[in-house]
Design a protein around this motif. Structure first.
Motif, PDB file in Angstrom:
ATOM      1  N   ASP A  56       0.845  -1.188   0.000  1.00  0.00           N
ATOM      2  CA  ASP A  56       0.000   0.000   0.000  1.00  0.00           C
ATOM      3  C   ASP A  56       0.886   1.245   0.000  1.00  0.00           C
ATOM      4  O   ASP A  56       1.861   1.338   0.747  1.00  0.00           O
ATOM      5  CB  ASP A  56      -0.885  -0.013   1.250  1.00  0.00           C
ATOM      6  CG  ASP A  56      -1.988   1.040   1.185  1.00  0.00           C
ATOM      7  OD1 ASP A  56      -1.637   2.237   1.112  1.00  0.00           O
ATOM      8  OD2 ASP A  56      -3.175   0.671   1.210  1.00  0.00           O
ATOM      9  N   ALA A  57       0.542   2.225  -0.805  1.00  0.00           N
ATOM     10  CA  ALA A  57       1.346   3.441  -0.905  1.00  0.00           C
ATOM     11  C   ALA A  57       1.445   4.167   0.431  1.00  0.00           C
ATOM     12  O   ALA A  57       2.447   4.829   0.718  1.00  0.00           O
ATOM     13  CB  ALA A  57       0.757   4.374  -1.959  1.00  0.00           C
ATOM     14  N   ALA A  58       0.429   4.030   1.276  1.00  0.00           N
ATOM     15  CA  ALA A  58       0.454   4.712   2.572  1.00  0.00           C
ATOM     16  C   ALA A  58       1.606   4.223   3.443  1.00  0.00           C
ATOM     17  O   ALA A  58       2.102   4.951   4.302  1.00  0.00           O
ATOM     18  CB  ALA A  58      -0.869   4.499   3.302  1.00  0.00           C
ATOM     19  N   LEU A  59       2.055   2.993   3.220  1.00  0.00           N
ATOM     20  CA  LEU A  59       3.133   2.422   4.029  1.00  0.00           C
ATOM     21  C   LEU A  59       4.490   2.987   3.657  1.00  0.00           C
ATOM     22  O   LEU A  59       5.384   3.085   4.503  1.00  0.00           O
ATOM     23  CB  LEU A  59       3.158   0.901   3.879  1.00  0.00           C
ATOM     24  CG  LEU A  59       1.910   0.159   4.366  1.00  0.00           C
ATOM     25  CD1 LEU A  59       1.951  -1.292   3.918  1.00  0.00           C
ATOM     26  CD2 LEU A  59       1.779   0.255   5.873  1.00  0.00           C
ATOM     27  N   THR A  60       4.649   3.342   2.395  1.00  0.00           N
ATOM     28  CA  THR A  60       5.951   3.803   1.930  1.00  0.00           C
ATOM     29  C   THR A  60       6.030   5.308   1.717  1.00  0.00           C
ATOM     30  O   THR A  60       7.124   5.867   1.649  1.00  0.00           O
ATOM     31  CB  THR A  60       6.321   3.090   0.613  1.00  0.00           C
ATOM     32  OG1 THR A  60       5.251   3.245  -0.326  1.00  0.00           O
ATOM     33  CG2 THR A  60       6.558   1.605   0.862  1.00  0.00           C
TER      34      THR A  60
ATOM     35  N   ALA B  42       4.577   5.298  11.250  1.00  0.00           N
ATOM     36  CA  ALA B  42       3.296   5.017  11.904  1.00  0.00           C
ATOM     37  C   ALA B  42       2.425   4.024  11.133  1.00  0.00           C
ATOM     38  O   ALA B  42       1.834   3.117  11.737  1.00  0.00           O
ATOM     39  CB  ALA B  42       2.540   6.318  12.164  1.00  0.00           C
ATOM     40  N   PRO B  43       2.295   4.134   9.790  1.00  0.00           N
ATOM     41  CA  PRO B  43       1.464   3.152   9.080  1.00  0.00           C
ATOM     42  C   PRO B  43       1.993   1.721   9.192  1.00  0.00           C
ATOM     43  O   PRO B  43       1.193   0.770   9.213  1.00  0.00           O
ATOM     44  CB  PRO B  43       1.514   3.649   7.627  1.00  0.00           C
ATOM     45  CG  PRO B  43       1.766   5.114   7.736  1.00  0.00           C
ATOM     46  CD  PRO B  43       2.715   5.233   8.899  1.00  0.00           C
ATOM     47  N   VAL B  44       3.313   1.545   9.250  1.00  0.00           N
ATOM     48  CA  VAL B  44       3.875   0.196   9.385  1.00  0.00           C
ATOM     49  C   VAL B  44       3.477  -0.400  10.726  1.00  0.00           C
ATOM     50  O   VAL B  44       3.144  -1.585  10.829  1.00  0.00           O
ATOM     51  CB  VAL B  44       5.411   0.222   9.227  1.00  0.00           C
ATOM     52  CG1 VAL B  44       5.986  -1.183   9.403  1.00  0.00           C
ATOM     53  CG2 VAL B  44       5.803   0.793   7.878  1.00  0.00           C
ATOM     54  N   ALA B  45       3.481   0.427  11.775  1.00  0.00           N
ATOM     55  CA  ALA B  45       3.045  -0.045  13.093  1.00  0.00           C
ATOM     56  C   ALA B  45       1.577  -0.464  13.049  1.00  0.00           C
ATOM     57  O   ALA B  45       1.185  -1.465  13.678  1.00  0.00           O
ATOM     58  CB  ALA B  45       3.265   1.043  14.140  1.00  0.00           C
ATOM     59  N   GLU B  46       0.766   0.278  12.297  1.00  0.00           N
ATOM     60  CA  GLU B  46      -0.646  -0.088  12.187  1.00  0.00           C
ATOM     61  C   GLU B  46      -0.816  -1.404  11.431  1.00  0.00           C
ATOM     62  O   GLU B  46      -1.657  -2.233  11.786  1.00  0.00           O
ATOM     63  CB  GLU B  46      -1.429   1.034  11.505  1.00  0.00           C
ATOM     64  CG  GLU B  46      -1.514   2.300  12.349  1.00  0.00           C
ATOM     65  CD  GLU B  46      -2.673   3.209  11.950  1.00  0.00           C
ATOM     66  OE1 GLU B  46      -3.280   2.978  10.884  1.00  0.00           O
ATOM     67  OE2 GLU B  46      -2.962   4.151  12.727  1.00  0.00           O
ATOM     68  N   LEU B  47      -0.021  -1.610  10.386  1.00  0.00           N
ATOM     69  CA  LEU B  47      -0.060  -2.890   9.666  1.00  0.00           C
ATOM     70  C   LEU B  47       0.258  -4.046  10.604  1.00  0.00           C
ATOM     71  O   LEU B  47      -0.467  -5.050  10.660  1.00  0.00           O
ATOM     72  CB  LEU B  47       0.945  -2.862   8.510  1.00  0.00           C
ATOM     73  CG  LEU B  47       1.284  -4.221   7.881  1.00  0.00           C
ATOM     74  CD1 LEU B  47       0.071  -4.800   7.157  1.00  0.00           C
ATOM     75  CD2 LEU B  47       2.467  -4.102   6.919  1.00  0.00           C
ATOM     76  N   LEU B  48       1.347  -3.914  11.348  1.00  0.00           N
ATOM     77  CA  LEU B  48       1.746  -4.992  12.261  1.00  0.00           C
ATOM     78  C   LEU B  48       0.704  -5.212  13.346  1.00  0.00           C
ATOM     79  O   LEU B  48       0.438  -6.355  13.744  1.00  0.00           O
ATOM     80  CB  LEU B  48       3.107  -4.678  12.872  1.00  0.00           C
ATOM     81  CG  LEU B  48       4.302  -4.739  11.919  1.00  0.00           C
ATOM     82  CD1 LEU B  48       5.572  -4.251  12.616  1.00  0.00           C
ATOM     83  CD2 LEU B  48       4.504  -6.158  11.391  1.00  0.00           C
ATOM     84  N   ALA B  49       0.100  -4.124  13.831  1.00  0.00           N
ATOM     85  CA  ALA B  49      -0.929  -4.255  14.865  1.00  0.00           C
ATOM     86  C   ALA B  49      -2.124  -5.056  14.340  1.00  0.00           C
ATOM     87  O   ALA B  49      -2.680  -5.908  15.058  1.00  0.00           O
ATOM     88  CB  ALA B  49      -1.372  -2.873  15.337  1.00  0.00           C
ATOM     89  N   GLN B  50      -2.497  -4.801  13.098  1.00  0.00           N
ATOM     90  CA  GLN B  50      -3.610  -5.547  12.512  1.00  0.00           C
ATOM     91  C   GLN B  50      -3.251  -7.019  12.329  1.00  0.00           C
ATOM     92  O   GLN B  50      -4.083  -7.908  12.564  1.00  0.00           O
ATOM     93  CB  GLN B  50      -4.009  -4.905  11.181  1.00  0.00           C
ATOM     94  CG  GLN B  50      -4.663  -3.530  11.361  1.00  0.00           C
ATOM     95  CD  GLN B  50      -4.865  -2.771  10.065  1.00  0.00           C
ATOM     96  OE1 GLN B  50      -5.090  -3.366   9.020  1.00  0.00           O
ATOM     97  NE2 GLN B  50      -4.790  -1.444  10.128  1.00  0.00           N
TER      98      GLN B  50
END
Length: 319
Positions: A61-65, A70-78
């Motif tokens: 997802d473009a939001a990750l890069t 912060a978005p990477v932490a949200e990915l891992l949390a999910q």
């Protein structure tokens, strides 16, 4: 067997050695599952499989890069909520530790940073850390949630398992607007020196106040060994070497197979950044320098006399 998530550290699809070390550690705890952020997962899967990854979860997802961590932490949390892993392993880089801290908060899990070893423990994962400037070795265990652990590069030897390329599963992420508050507006490639990075290098040669600002002998010796170059706080504060190369409590922390300190007294600030190195060698004119209390091998002498001779000897042996 429970899954252990490993956040892949890669640059433009090239996987860093620290990831293979974490996969080796993950195999002790459960089934290693690699989490790949950005493009290139298909190309890196075979290499990850050789070091034990049984699956690759790829999020492009473009939001990750396009944003900060912060978005990477949200990915891992999910992923933690969906898969309940036995642990999450992340590299002990500046970004890695920030991701780990955010992840621990989001999942109400315990966090351990800068671990140099991980093993199965009674009812959980046991870690080993070097703390208080390397004066104590501590074993610890997370008592709540999925353990979030950052691993120091070079602290665990990567071992190939000969596994086949794992399947790559695309995963999606719902990134909150708050996580997009800091956006990356541009990237500039770092000028390449031809030397390995400090955190990845198996050998590090560092210079300090004793160089008088002349890092030539230090760099030449490092190049003969294929090593990275580091510096003490005194050297970087004097403007003799870039701050990005500072090793110490307020700089980079390294744990190479071989650490060579040239013209460094061995103040506690510096020792905190290199004390977990496997073998330590010091070169110093002052036989009372504190660094000699720490080393495996010490050379009492002028680095400007010792290093050129050592460089010549190494080059001769290399033919």
């Amino acid at each position: 067997m429970s899954e252990v998530l490993v956040l892949v550290d890669h640059v433009d699809g090239q996987v860093r050695k620290s990831t293979f070390e974490m996969l080796t550690a993950a195999a002790r705890l459960g089934e290693p599952v690699a989490v790949w952020v950005g493009a290139g997962a298909e190309g890196g899967a075979e290499e990850l499989g050789r070091y034990g990854a049984t699956a690759v979860l790829a999020a492009d997802d473009a939001a990750l890069t396009d944003h900060l961590v912060a978005p990477v932490a949200e990915l891992l949390a999910q992923l933690v909520d969906q898969r309940t892993p036995a642990a999450v392993l992340i590299g002990s880089t500046n970004d890695g530790k920030e991701i780990a801290g955010r992840l621990a908060l989001k999942t109400s899990s315990g966090l351990i940073t800068d671990a140099v070893d991980v093993t199965p423990g009674d009812g959980g994962v046991q870690t080993t850390q070097s703390v208080f400037a390397g004066n104590y070795t501590v074993t610890a265990q997370v008592s709540k949630g999925s353990p979030i652990i950052t691993i120091k590069p070079n602290s665990i030897s990567a071992e190939e398992t000969g596994g086949a390329a794992p399947s790559v599963e695309a995963v999606s992420v719902e990134v909150s607007e708050g996580a997009k508050a800091a956006r990356i507006t541009g990237r500039t490639a770092k000028e390449q020196s031809g030397r390995p990075s400090l955190t990845e290098a198996a050998i590090v040669v560092s210079g300090g106040r004793g160089t008088g600002g002349d890092f030539g002998p230090v760099e030449q010796f490092a190049d003969s060994l294929g090593a990275a170059v580091g510096a003490s706080r005194a050297a970087v504060d004097a403007g003799w070497y870039p701050h990005s190369h500072q090793i110490g409590q307020t700089g980079v922390q390294v744990s190479p197979q071989l650490y060579i300190a040239a013209g460094i007294s061995g103040a506690i600030q510096h020792r905190a950044g290199m004390q977990t190195s496997k073998t330590i060698v010091a070169i110093n004119k002052d036989e009372e320098a504190p660094i000699f209390e720490l080393v495996d091998y010490g050379v009492i002498g002028d680095l400007f006399a010792v290093l050129p001779q050592a460089t010549e000897a190494v080059n001769q042996r290399k033919g």
